[in-house]
Design an enzyme around this catalytic site. Structure first.
Site, PDB file in Angstrom:
ATOM      1  N   HIS A  38       2.760 -40.475 -20.946  1.00 55.31           N
ATOM      2  CA  HIS A  38       2.178 -41.528 -19.952  1.00 55.31           C
ATOM      3  C   HIS A  38       2.330 -43.160 -20.435  1.00 55.31           C
ATOM      4  CE1 HIS A  38      -0.556 -39.904 -16.699  1.00 55.31           C
ATOM      5  NE2 HIS A  38       0.222 -38.875 -16.989  1.00 55.31           N
ATOM      6  N   GLU A 106       4.555 -40.754 -11.345  1.00 56.05           N
ATOM      7  CA  GLU A 106       3.459 -41.303 -10.789  1.00 56.05           C
ATOM      8  C   GLU A 106       3.428 -42.822 -10.788  1.00 56.05           C
ATOM      9  OE1 GLU A 106       2.534 -39.598 -13.968  1.00 56.05           O
ATOM     10  OE2 GLU A 106       2.249 -37.669 -12.907  1.00 56.05           O
TER      11      GLU A 106
END
Length: 317
Positions: A38, A106
């Site tokens: 991430h 995302e």
């Protein structure tokens, strides 16, 4: 036989903590590791988000377990040629015990340059082309590439493992599971969904490995464990495509106000009851996954590893 692994959360723990967890997981009898990739955590309460490729290099020096990224998005934030180089180096450091898990990503992590967030179909097309770029570079030699999304000119990786890095493709719906079956060396998911696994296998996945992972919050007091899970990971219970389209941790915090502690308690296994953990693992085994990874939420990692070694693992095995 199902292989059991531990899921290292790059969003919740600093790199040094992840190294200690990896060592503890190996000592407790886990057989493999997942690690998240991430740029941002899901919310500020989680509070971390280190560069996974640096962490992987450090992990190679403290554990002999195989490691998969769960998952890397090789399409926007980092060009697939650089992901190919990072994955190849990680595999060399880990003596071939590395799997590159990939997905469409995302907005939370991939929108940071200000580019428009593509549609799901476009993201799948970008992922397919990115995997092709990575495979070509892992095959060795000088590569030129002119695709719809990516270009290479005179690109060559010099540090390569003995065998190309396996690439597992994540999927949460029929389209992505179909793509995983068609282009992946394996499949990864977070749902105990036999239909998705079947779609992967019927679309070309056959007997290739299927991985899955989920979160729990072990603790001696169930109520306290639920509170910890709700504080740190309420975002897990957001519905639909919100996880893919919300752009910042602040937006996830706002949306997560709709998630109650009771919703978390219903969705996640929390507390000390070993039979509930066995039931959760069994769902994934019955769904057809070959490897199942578990992440302990919160600071009591030592307690969870004792619970795993002394109570849970013997029942599962």
């Amino acid at each position: 036989m199902t292989r059991y692994g531990y899921f290292l959360s790059s969003e919740e723990f600093a790199p040094a903590q992840l190294l200690e967890q990896a060592k503890a997981a190996e000592q407790a009898g886990f057989e493999a590791l997942w690690i998240s990739d991430h740029f941002h955590p899901w919310n500020d309460e989680q509070g971390q988000s280190a560069f996974v490729w640096s962490t992987l290099g450090a992990l190679s020096q403290v554990t002999r377990l195989p490691i998969s990224t769960a998952v890397t998005c090789p399409t926007m934030r980092i060009h697939p040629a650089i992901v190919a180089q990072a994955a190849a180096t990680s595999s060399v450091l880990l003596d071939g015990r590395f799997v590159l898990g990939v997905g469409t990503g995302e907005a939370l992590n991939e929108h940071i340059y200000g580019d428009p967030w593509p549609s799901a179909d476009t993201r799948l097309a970008m992922l397919e082309e990115a995997v092709d770029v990575i495979r070509q570079l892992h095959a060795g030699g000088v590569k030129d590439y002119a695709g719809s999304f990516y270009t290479l000119e005179n690109a060559q990786l010099y540090t390569l493992p003995a065998q190309p890095v396996p690439i597992y493709v994540s999927g949460f719906g029929a389209k992505s599971a179909t793509l995983a079956g068609r282009i992946g060396d394996g499949f990864c998911c977070t749902k105990p969904d036999a239909e998705l696994v079947g779609t992967f296998r019927d679309s070309g996945g056959g007997s290739k490995p299927a991985q899955a992972g989920f979160k729990v919050c072990w603790g001696t007091d169930e109520g306290t464990a639920v509170e910890t899970a709700h504080r740190l990971w309420a975002n897990e219970q957001l519905p639909g495509e919100l996880a893919q389209v919300l752009p910042t941790p602040r937006h996830f915090e706002q949306a997560s106000q709709l998630v109650t502690a009771d919703m978390v308690a219903e969705a996640l296994v929390c507390g000390p009851d070993v039979d509930r953990y066995v039931e959760e693992f069994t769902q994934y085994k019955v769904a057809g996954y070959d490897e199942v990874y578990v992440q302990q939420i919160g600071p009591d990692q030592a307690g969870f590893f004792r619970f795993w070694a002394e109570e849970l693992a013997p029942k599962l095995r």
